[in-house]
Design a protein around this motif. Structure first.
Motif, short mmCIF file in Angstrom:
data_model
loop_
_atom_site.label_atom_id
_atom_site.label_comp_id
_atom_site.label_asym_id
_atom_site.label_seq_id
_atom_site.Cartn_x
_atom_site.Cartn_y
_atom_site.Cartn_z
N CYS A 128 0.78 -1.18 -0.12
CA CYS A 128 -0.17 0.02 0.12
C CYS A 128 0.98 1.25 0.04
CB CYS A 128 -1.06 0.07 1.15
SG CYS A 128 -2.00 1.37 1.21
N LEU A 129 1.85 1.25 0.92
CA LEU A 129 2.82 2.41 0.75
C LEU A 129 3.50 2.73 -0.41
CD1 LEU A 129 4.06 1.92 4.61
CD2 LEU A 129 2.58 3.73 3.78
N GLY A 130 3.98 1.56 -0.91
CA GLY A 130 4.57 1.55 -2.30
C GLY A 130 3.77 2.10 -3.39
N PHE A 131 2.70 1.74 -3.56
CA PHE A 131 1.41 2.48 -4.48
C PHE A 131 1.34 3.86 -4.16
CE2 PHE A 131 0.84 -2.26 -5.45
CZ PHE A 131 0.97 -2.03 -6.63
N VAL A 132 0.98 4.17 -2.93
CA VAL A 132 1.03 5.74 -2.44
C VAL A 132 1.91 6.55 -3.08
CG1 VAL A 132 0.71 7.22 -0.56
CG2 VAL A 132 -0.58 5.30 -0.54
#
Length: 232
Positions: A128-132
């Protein structure tokens, strides 16, 4: 301040397709088959036809008012800010659930290649943090990555379908609807989430070049391709 128009037809197609594919193809089909049997192919086809109604509405609205904000902007302009706020919250909740569903599926597959014992919830948070972070880099950069990822996914799905065709036998489809047609139609509602990302393209309409042509063409072609792949 007006947003820079940097998205073309390939970007619109891949943004819409990528939002639909995700866990809708890698996780849900097994659950849907358990509920409807071989007739699940009809469930996916009917769900695609239902998604077309939303597509036509959003395509017309987004070409008439190509502004960032999607549903919120349309409802706020038509019914006022109070209704727009409700629409915005509903969109936020739907995107949250769709994203969570996708992250669960991705975390399950990542678990197959990472060392045993790692909490899948931690894997989901990292993803999730990567895609954000990627999205914060800008819509054009995100769209470029989406083109690469979606092209790879479509090629993998095509290879899967072509390799599986020789194994298809009529006896695998008998009985076609073992749980009855009510289960088949109920499964339409279950798999409809697979097409949920299609309408999100309205949120980036302001950044699309020639929105009157590119948005409808990109959305329609995306729905047709993904529906065919889901059904196949």
């Amino acid at each position: 301040m007006a947003l820079r128009k940097s998205l073309g037809l390939s970007h619109v197609f891949c943004i819409a397709s990528g939002a639909m594919i995700s866990s809708g193809i890698f996780v849900l089909p097994g659950l849907a088959h358990a509920q409807a049997g071989p007739a699940v192919v009809l469930s996916y086809l009917l769900a695609g036809l239902l998604a077309a109604t939303g597509l036509l509405s959003i395509a017309e609205l987004a070409t008439a008012m190509p502004k960032a904000g999607g549903d919120y902007f349309f409802v706020a302009r038509g019914l006022g800010p109070a209704f727009g706020s409700v629409a915005g919250l509903l969109t936020w909740f739907s995107l949250t659930l769709k994203s969570s569903f996708a992250l669960i599926g991705m975390a399950a597959f990542v678990q197959l290649v990472v060392p045993a014992g790692i909490d899948p919830r931690l894997v989901g948070v990292v993803l999730c943090l990567g895609f954000v972070t990627i999205n914060l880099a800008g819509s054009k950069e995100t769209a470029r990555l989406q083109v690469v990822l979606v092209s790879g996914l479509l090629l993998l799905m095509l290879a899967y379908v072509l390799r599986g065709l020789p194994a298809v036998q009529v006896r695998y489809f008998e009985p076609f609807a073992p749980y009855g047609w009510r289960a088949v139609f109920a499964t339409v509602g279950m798999v409809f989430v697979s097409y949920g990302g299609l309408l999100n393209i309205a949120s980036v309409a302001e950044e699309v070049r020639q929105p009157g042509r590119v948005i409808p063409l990109g959305m329609i072609s995306s729905l047709l391709v993904v529906t065919v792949f889901y059904t196949a």
